[in-house]
Design a protein around this motif. Sequence first.
Motif, PDB file in Angstrom:
ATOM      1  N   VAL A  37      -3.939 -15.953 -30.323  1.00  0.00           N
ATOM      2  CA  VAL A  37      -4.943 -17.015 -30.333  1.00  0.00           C
ATOM      3  C   VAL A  37      -4.825 -17.811 -29.036  1.00  0.00           C
ATOM      4  CG1 VAL A  37      -4.889 -17.204 -32.842  1.00  0.00           C
ATOM      5  CG2 VAL A  37      -3.404 -18.678 -31.469  1.00  0.00           C
ATOM      6  N   ARG A  40      -5.502 -23.765 -27.312  1.00  0.00           N
ATOM      7  CA  ARG A  40      -6.227 -24.919 -27.845  1.00  0.00           C
ATOM      8  C   ARG A  40      -6.297 -24.917 -29.374  1.00  0.00           C
ATOM      9  NH1 ARG A  40     -11.418 -25.753 -23.775  1.00  0.00           N
ATOM     10  NH2 ARG A  40     -10.198 -26.195 -21.870  1.00  0.00           N
ATOM     11  N   ARG A  41      -6.160 -23.752 -29.977  1.00  0.00           N
ATOM     12  CA  ARG A  41      -6.190 -23.686 -31.445  1.00  0.00           C
ATOM     13  C   ARG A  41      -4.877 -24.155 -32.057  1.00  0.00           C
ATOM     14  NH1 ARG A  41      -8.751 -18.328 -33.874  1.00  0.00           N
ATOM     15  NH2 ARG A  41      -8.658 -19.700 -35.709  1.00  0.00           N
ATOM     16  N   GLN A  45      -2.271 -29.309 -34.050  1.00  0.00           N
ATOM     17  CA  GLN A  45      -2.235 -28.862 -35.447  1.00  0.00           C
ATOM     18  C   GLN A  45      -0.900 -29.232 -36.094  1.00  0.00           C
ATOM     19  OE1 GLN A  45      -4.860 -27.474 -37.090  1.00  0.00           O
ATOM     20  NE2 GLN A  45      -5.929 -28.002 -35.177  1.00  0.00           N
ATOM     21  N   VAL A  78      -2.748 -18.827 -37.814  1.00  0.00           N
ATOM     22  CA  VAL A  78      -3.791 -19.836 -38.005  1.00  0.00           C
ATOM     23  C   VAL A  78      -4.823 -19.262 -38.961  1.00  0.00           C
ATOM     24  CG1 VAL A  78      -3.444 -20.890 -35.739  1.00  0.00           C
ATOM     25  CG2 VAL A  78      -5.073 -19.018 -35.983  1.00  0.00           C
TER      26      VAL A  78
END
Length: 347
Positions: A37, A40-41, A45, A78
Amino acid sequence: MSSAAPGSDQLATPLAWADAQARIVGINPAFPRWLGVGPRRLIGQPLAALEQDGEALARFLEQDEREVLRLHRIALGVPGEAPRYADGWVTRTADGWLLEAHPADAFPAPDAAQALPGALSAALKGLAHELRNPLAGLKGAAQLLARRAAARPDDAGERELLELIGAEIDRLSQLVDNLMSSAPQRPHAPLNIHAVLERVLRLTEAEGGWSVRVQRDYDPSIPELSGDADRLAQAVWNLVRNALQAGASTIILRTRVESGLHIREHLHPRALRVEIVDDGRGVPDELAEHLFLPLVSGRAEGTGLGLALAHQVAREHRGSLTFRSRPGHTVFTLLLPQTESEGGAST
């Protein structure tokens, strides 16, 4: 993107750093590359949100007082992406947390279903052959006692125990037959998981010799699922015996239904979670890596076959068996996927 330690960008080991609120504030390039991924993901978080199967990481971050948590083959990722599996360490730092992941694909875990070498398999077949005659004698004695008990209709408790003895002899005979031959598994049939657990409770009570309190924490709305009731009872009984032998004073049998779970790298819309929770001594650190392999036991008199069998039963049902453990709190989690056709509340 924050960084935590000089030189971490060059490390091949995936690393992530979180602040005091356990939100990710930094990652090294290996971490998003391993998960597949974009960075930024991940930034911002919750660190606990990376755990895709179970709550060991979340519980540690919320309430555990230890400085370091060892995670065995944890599923990280994620939402919407396939999880990645790793052994991990979470360390409390001066201003937050550090997660270090050692990808499982770098050192594939041996398949417990294939771990028995030929010599051990032959030895088990010999043992099974020797067990057949005593089992036949026990069954004949139990049948004789059952006929005598039938003449005393006022003693329902004795008849119930004799029925339990007979059922267990039949189950052991089936296990012996399975060791003696490579016959295919029996077709799965609809079953009530709570009936399976109640059978295990009866075995616990009938065995005696243990000072333990067993608590039920059932979700009564759980529908039937398709499986082998005898094999599942054997798996859960092995887990309960493991807790008894670890000195547990309290064992909790818990059932829940969950949605959207990854089990063995496949996403299932619905799954049944069965947890066996105990307050015993826990799993020794030196056994954690190989706990589900045959002949791995923390007791000198142990065979090391009970947990390997439980792991195999989970696989037979397309499920998984995992654990998290510390002294005084061990949880074995059996996940069993449910098909769309399995519906209706259990009773």
